[in-house]
Scaffold this motif. Sequence first.
Motif, mmCIF file in Angstrom:
data_model
loop_
_atom_site.group_PDB
_atom_site.id
_atom_site.type_symbol
_atom_site.label_atom_id
_atom_site.label_comp_id
_atom_site.label_asym_id
_atom_site.label_seq_id
_atom_site.Cartn_x
_atom_site.Cartn_y
_atom_site.Cartn_z
ATOM 1 N N ILE A 361 0.843 -1.329 0.157
ATOM 2 C CA ILE A 361 -0.309 0.043 -0.340
ATOM 3 C C ILE A 361 0.695 1.013 -0.502
ATOM 4 N N ARG A 362 2.205 1.117 0.568
ATOM 5 C CA ARG A 362 2.938 2.142 0.613
ATOM 6 C C ARG A 362 3.360 2.703 -1.244
ATOM 7 N N ALA A 363 4.018 1.671 -1.459
ATOM 8 C CA ALA A 363 3.904 2.210 -2.622
ATOM 9 C C ALA A 363 2.941 2.293 -3.804
ATOM 10 N N ALA A 364 2.003 2.469 -3.378
ATOM 11 C CA ALA A 364 0.568 2.516 -4.312
ATOM 12 C C ALA A 364 0.692 4.131 -3.766
ATOM 13 N N VAL A 365 0.307 4.171 -2.757
ATOM 14 C CA VAL A 365 0.169 5.477 -2.575
ATOM 15 C C VAL A 365 1.332 6.347 -2.662
ATOM 16 N N LYS A 366 2.803 6.088 -3.206
ATOM 17 C CA LYS A 366 4.015 6.475 -3.916
ATOM 18 C C LYS A 366 4.456 6.365 -4.743
ATOM 19 N N GLU A 367 3.790 6.023 -5.638
ATOM 20 C CA GLU A 367 3.801 5.410 -7.434
ATOM 21 C C GLU A 367 2.567 5.645 -8.131
ATOM 22 N N LEU A 368 1.128 5.671 -6.833
ATOM 23 C CA LEU A 368 -0.319 6.689 -7.870
ATOM 24 C C LEU A 368 -0.681 8.236 -7.312
ATOM 25 N N ASN A 369 0.186 8.065 -6.225
ATOM 26 C CA ASN A 369 0.087 9.669 -5.678
ATOM 27 C C ASN A 369 -1.797 9.485 -5.079
ATOM 28 N N SER A 370 -1.918 8.447 -4.230
ATOM 29 C CA SER A 370 -2.959 8.530 -3.769
ATOM 30 C C SER A 370 -3.155 7.809 -2.462
ATOM 31 N N PHE A 371 -4.597 8.071 -1.818
ATOM 32 C CA PHE A 371 -4.752 8.115 -0.394
ATOM 33 C C PHE A 371 -5.221 6.210 0.021
#
Length: 461
Positions: A361-371
């Motif tokens: 999830i942290r990778a998704a937040v960083k790469e997709l700039n999403s909450f």
Amino acid sequence: MNNKRFSTITIVTVCILGALSGCGSTQPKGITDTQPDKGLPVLGETVTYDPNHLVNEGKPITLEYWSWGSQGSDPVLDMIQPYAKIHPNVTIKPVNVSWDDYWTKLPLALKGKNGPAVFNIHNSYDALIRPYAADYNVDVNALTKDYTTASVHVTDGKVKYVDSVINTGNIYYNKTLWKEAGLTDKDIPATWDEFREVARKLSKWEGDKMTQAGFNFNGGAYNGLWQGLNYQQGQTLFSENGGKANYDNTTTANNMRFLKDLYDKDRVGSINFGNDYTQSFGNGQSAMVYAWGWLEGTMKEKYPDIDYGVFATPTPSKETPFAYDRYNGESTPGVNSHAPKDQQEVAQDFVKYLLANDDYIRAAVKELNSFPAKKQLQDDKDILAQPVMAAIKPRVDRLIWPGSTPATMETSAATAFENVFQNGMGIDQALHEAQQQMDTDMKNSNFVPAESKYEFYGERR
């Protein structure tokens, strides 16, 4: 026929085809894992993953993961190596297919026996991939406790994917132009009336020629704006029974008029001021725009010198609205129900590893700039240090997902916008024509809206 020539061609052909399996060389057969106890801690809180077990009985196995993304834009790819480190007998091979080809090639591959065991999903193509996606082998009650938006994806007590992260619209503003206009952080507007005043101060004209837009929504922003504005006023996008678009109504008309007045009466922007609000903002010509989190990636790549900030989209009043805006999620991967049984079992294990793993999830937040959709990370200080996350956090419970909406909801609405702003058509006629087109396009659609799953659905108009 020249048999000698034919034999030579045959040998060459066999070697070329055999290159994948090591023609003329010794090909490794893979690693066998004999250590069930890895000595590793259990991941997750409600959805958990215990890595201390053998996958595929420890026997070597290879499966494919298809994605239109690449390293740095698809967080699943970041997790393949850590998973293989725990289970060295498993090889997950990424296959990149361009977005334009993905939704043609993927369904064809999933129909066969040799399709990918795991594949990237975008929820706008739900109807296309759902027939081939297996139900997750995960406790759904646990999933809905960990992932705040998971419930909207539950059908008959099962899910095929959930949101890893979500995003919505915010206002991006140019800090340099803000300061030049004498504005400070205290001037960040909470209501649309306050927004109008600020936008006027940020607008510049030389006679009849605009030189700086206070607010620019040319070139596509309308589709996000009208949906958010309607939701703020308790107007859903679909009829109560869910079978029909709800575009031609008083709320949509009033919101179209509000946006038209911003340009025509308040003169904060102009339909003639370029046709791309993103480019205009990046060039420092527009002081404010409405956009989702993807804009930050564009700014970083194309316009790194622009000093900008983010604040939450204004609302009609300071009272809590029915919903602040719509949201959309980035989906967790799907499991191919047509894949061989052993591959499906490994794919299910990999998906559970992702769902329980905060690193994913942290990778998704960083790469997709999403909450983060994962509840345990929604108060994370490092995540909330990012401006977009800080803007979304106070509103996350009051964001609504309409479902994987038919494309006509945007294409027909975009035509209505063009007819009003560019072609001089009356608002009522434009909305009526757009509604007729939506009705035609959705006549044979099996689309079922998700609006009724929204916690505050009973507060709608």
